[in-house]
Motif scaffolding. Structure first.
Motif, mmCIF file in Angstrom:
data_model
loop_
_atom_site.group_PDB
_atom_site.id
_atom_site.type_symbol
_atom_site.label_atom_id
_atom_site.label_comp_id
_atom_site.label_asym_id
_atom_site.label_seq_id
_atom_site.Cartn_x
_atom_site.Cartn_y
_atom_site.Cartn_z
ATOM 1 N N ALA A 1 0.837 -1.206 0.000
ATOM 2 C CA ALA A 1 0.000 0.000 0.000
ATOM 3 C C ALA A 1 0.869 1.252 0.000
ATOM 4 O O ALA A 1 0.561 2.240 -0.693
ATOM 5 N N HIS A 2 1.964 1.239 0.759
ATOM 6 C CA HIS A 2 2.862 2.393 0.792
ATOM 7 C C HIS A 2 3.540 2.591 -0.563
ATOM 8 O O HIS A 2 3.636 3.732 -1.054
ATOM 9 N N ILE A 3 4.004 1.494 -1.165
ATOM 10 C CA ILE A 3 4.654 1.580 -2.480
ATOM 11 C C ILE A 3 3.680 2.163 -3.502
ATOM 12 O O ILE A 3 4.030 3.047 -4.294
ATOM 13 N N ASP A 4 2.432 1.692 -3.470
ATOM 14 C CA ASP A 4 1.421 2.198 -4.409
ATOM 15 C C ASP A 4 1.133 3.669 -4.154
ATOM 16 O O ASP A 4 0.985 4.458 -5.108
ATOM 17 N N SER A 5 1.053 4.054 -2.888
ATOM 18 C CA SER A 5 0.735 5.445 -2.560
ATOM 19 C C SER A 5 1.835 6.406 -3.008
ATOM 20 O O SER A 5 1.574 7.574 -3.320
ATOM 21 N N MET A 6 3.073 5.900 -3.052
ATOM 22 C CA MET A 6 4.190 6.732 -3.486
ATOM 23 C C MET A 6 4.336 6.757 -5.005
ATOM 24 O O MET A 6 5.131 7.541 -5.547
ATOM 25 N N GLY A 7 3.595 5.883 -5.680
ATOM 26 C CA GLY A 7 3.680 5.841 -7.130
ATOM 27 C C GLY A 7 4.968 5.225 -7.651
ATOM 28 O O GLY A 7 5.363 5.447 -8.800
ATOM 29 N N TRP A 8 5.599 4.403 -6.827
ATOM 30 C CA TRP A 8 6.855 3.769 -7.248
ATOM 31 C C TRP A 8 6.572 2.549 -8.126
ATOM 32 O O TRP A 8 5.666 1.762 -7.832
ATOM 33 N N ALA A 9 7.351 2.374 -9.156
ATOM 34 C CA ALA A 9 7.289 1.149 -9.942
ATOM 35 C C ALA A 9 7.840 -0.001 -9.112
ATOM 36 O O ALA A 9 8.725 0.194 -8.269
ATOM 37 N N GLU A 10 7.322 -1.212 -9.361
ATOM 38 C CA GLU A 10 7.738 -2.369 -8.573
ATOM 39 C C GLU A 10 9.241 -2.618 -8.657
ATOM 40 O O GLU A 10 9.848 -3.090 -7.696
ATOM 41 N N ASP A 11 9.833 -2.307 -9.817
ATOM 42 C CA ASP A 11 11.258 -2.569 -9.995
ATOM 43 C C ASP A 11 12.118 -1.330 -9.789
ATOM 44 O O ASP A 11 13.298 -1.319 -10.141
ATOM 45 N N SER A 12 11.534 -0.289 -9.198
ATOM 46 C CA SER A 12 12.316 0.927 -8.938
ATOM 47 C C SER A 12 13.224 0.726 -7.734
ATOM 48 O O SER A 12 12.946 -0.104 -6.854
ATOM 49 N N ARG A 13 14.302 1.480 -7.698
ATOM 50 C CA ARG A 13 15.211 1.398 -6.562
ATOM 51 C C ARG A 13 14.487 1.750 -5.268
ATOM 52 O O ARG A 13 14.700 1.117 -4.234
ATOM 53 N N GLU A 14 13.602 2.755 -5.344
ATOM 54 C CA GLU A 14 12.880 3.184 -4.146
ATOM 55 C C GLU A 14 12.034 2.040 -3.576
ATOM 56 O O GLU A 14 12.019 1.807 -2.362
ATOM 57 N N ALA A 15 11.326 1.331 -4.459
ATOM 58 C CA ALA A 15 10.469 0.240 -4.002
ATOM 59 C C ALA A 15 11.290 -0.909 -3.430
ATOM 60 O O ALA A 15 10.940 -1.484 -2.389
#
Length: 405
Positions: free
Chosen positions: A293-307
């Motif tokens: 839910a947090h990853i989705d709320s931040m708009g991060w792609a699943e394969d992004s470094r942030e995620a």
């Protein structure tokens, strides 16, 4: 009375030397013994899912990586000499035999690319002797095992093809019933009630060529059929003890542990939290849901470094279980069949939740320290860490030589 300065200096030196001698006389701490032991003996892990992880999100495993549980620096820190790389075939590919076989080839290609580009860090290994030779260098050996016999694409000739490509064990099933046999994870009615006729032929061909038969993920009837059919020792590359997870067929029962041992084989205890106690599986899902839910709320792609970084931070902040849980499973298997039939199959890079103290490939010494505290001998630990699976592998090779005469 005041001593002269020279006498005080001499007395100080005597006291310092006495302190050094006393320190040297003290036995090394359990942690220090564990650190030394993992570096001194061969450590072979039966199952690491690096190929699948890198197929999704590639990082250079010869350097420190952001994601996952395994890379070269962590392997060296943990004393890991030879993790079996899992050539994993997802169940969604089972309906397309060509795609399943192609995925297996692609993951093997990826491993070959890694060993070619980073020869000082990694080396392919197709025999116990090669593992021992590579262990004398600074490289980590990367033997291969296929997870899910669906990767054979339903073709018996592909057993030889993948043997030639370096595969040295095949986990017969995975998350669904397949052409070889029934899966412990599949909620559907059994398809074969054990091994299929094709599965029986595959086991025979594995015996002929020298591939280890792996019964992890299989239903009890499928595993028992494989044990009965195999002329060589059988393994469970990453399974723990059902004694601690009643009703969960993915772990092996006491009867299966005994049957595997009776073949001369080895049960390799896994570290994933869900394997340790039934209640731990219920604690896993809410953590994942909140993380997603947090990853989705931040708009991060699943394969992004942030995620990837956030997932790793979340996992480490929420360990489930302890290293003592893993040692309990080892104890149970050893009590049943002896230390010579037990090994380690961490499932690093293949599970979300891991216990405190076993979060990645640098932390094998934590488990070894716990075994030392439980009065395991260093010889027993050396067997569990690697000598047992190398013995089984050699026995499978010997069976193949006999079959081919």
């Amino acid at each position: 009375m005041t001593l002269p300065t020279s006498s005080l200096m001499a007395l100080s030196l005597v006291l310092v030397l006495a302190g050094v001698q006393a320190a040297q006389a003290q036995p090394a701490s359990v942690e220090a013994r564990a650190d030394s032991l993992v570096q001194a003996v061969l450590l072979v892990d039966g199952h690491v899912d690096l190929p699948h992880r890198l197929n999704d999100i590639y990082e250079n495993p010869a350097a420190t990586t952001v994601g996952g549980d395994f890379d070269y620096p962590r392997a060296r820190a943990g004393g890991l000499d030879a993790p079996f790389m899992s050539v994993y075939i997802p169940t969604y590919l089972q309906s397309n035999p060509t795609a399943a076989a192609n995925r297996a080839d692609a993951l093997i290609n990826l491993m070959e690319k890694i060993t070619t580009e980073h020869p000082d860090a990694f080396s392919g290994a197709t025999s116990p002797d090669e593992v021992r030779r590579i262990a004398e260098t600074e490289a980590v050996a990367l033997p291969l095992g296929m997870e899910n016999g669906a990767g054979l694409g339903g073709e018996i000739d592909n057993v030889k093809h993948f043997y030639d490509r370096g595969i040295r064990y095949i986990t017969l099933t995975h998350g669904m019933h397949n052409r070889l046999g029934d899966s412990s994870y599949d909620d559907a009615e059994p398809r074969w009630n054990g091994l299929s006729p094709f599965g029986e032929n595959v086991v025979a061909e594995m015996n002929r060529l020298g591939l280890m038969v792996d019964v992890s993920h299989a239903t009890d009837p499928t595993a028992m059929d494989a044990i009965e059919q195999s002329e060589a020792p059988v393994i469970a590359s990453h399974s723990s003890c059902r004694h601690f997870t009643p009703g969960w067929e993915r772990n092996v029962s006491d009867e299966l542990i005994q049957e595997v041992a009776d073949t001369g084989g080895v049960v390799m205890i896994t570290f994933g939290s869900s394997f340790l106690q039934n209640e731990y599986r219920d604690r896993d899902a809410p953590i994942r849901d909140e993380m997603q839910a947090h990853i989705d709320s931040m708009g991060w792609a699943e394969d992004s470094r942030e995620a990837v970084v956030y997932e790793q931070e979340t996992r480490r902040a929420h360990p489930i279980g302890t290293v003592q849980d893993v040692a309990d499973h080892i104890d149970h298997a050893v009590d049943l069949v002896g230390a010579e039939h037990v090994g380690l199959g961490s499932d690093f890079d293949g599970v979300f939740a891991l216990p405190e103290g076993l979060q990645d490939a640098s932390e094998y010494p934590t488990l070894v320290a716990e075994l030392l505290r439980r009065n395991y001998t260093e010889d027993d630990i050396a067997q569990i860490l690697g000598e047992n699976i190398l013995r089984v592998w050699a026995a499978v090779e010997a069976t193949a030589e006999t079959r081919q005469e």
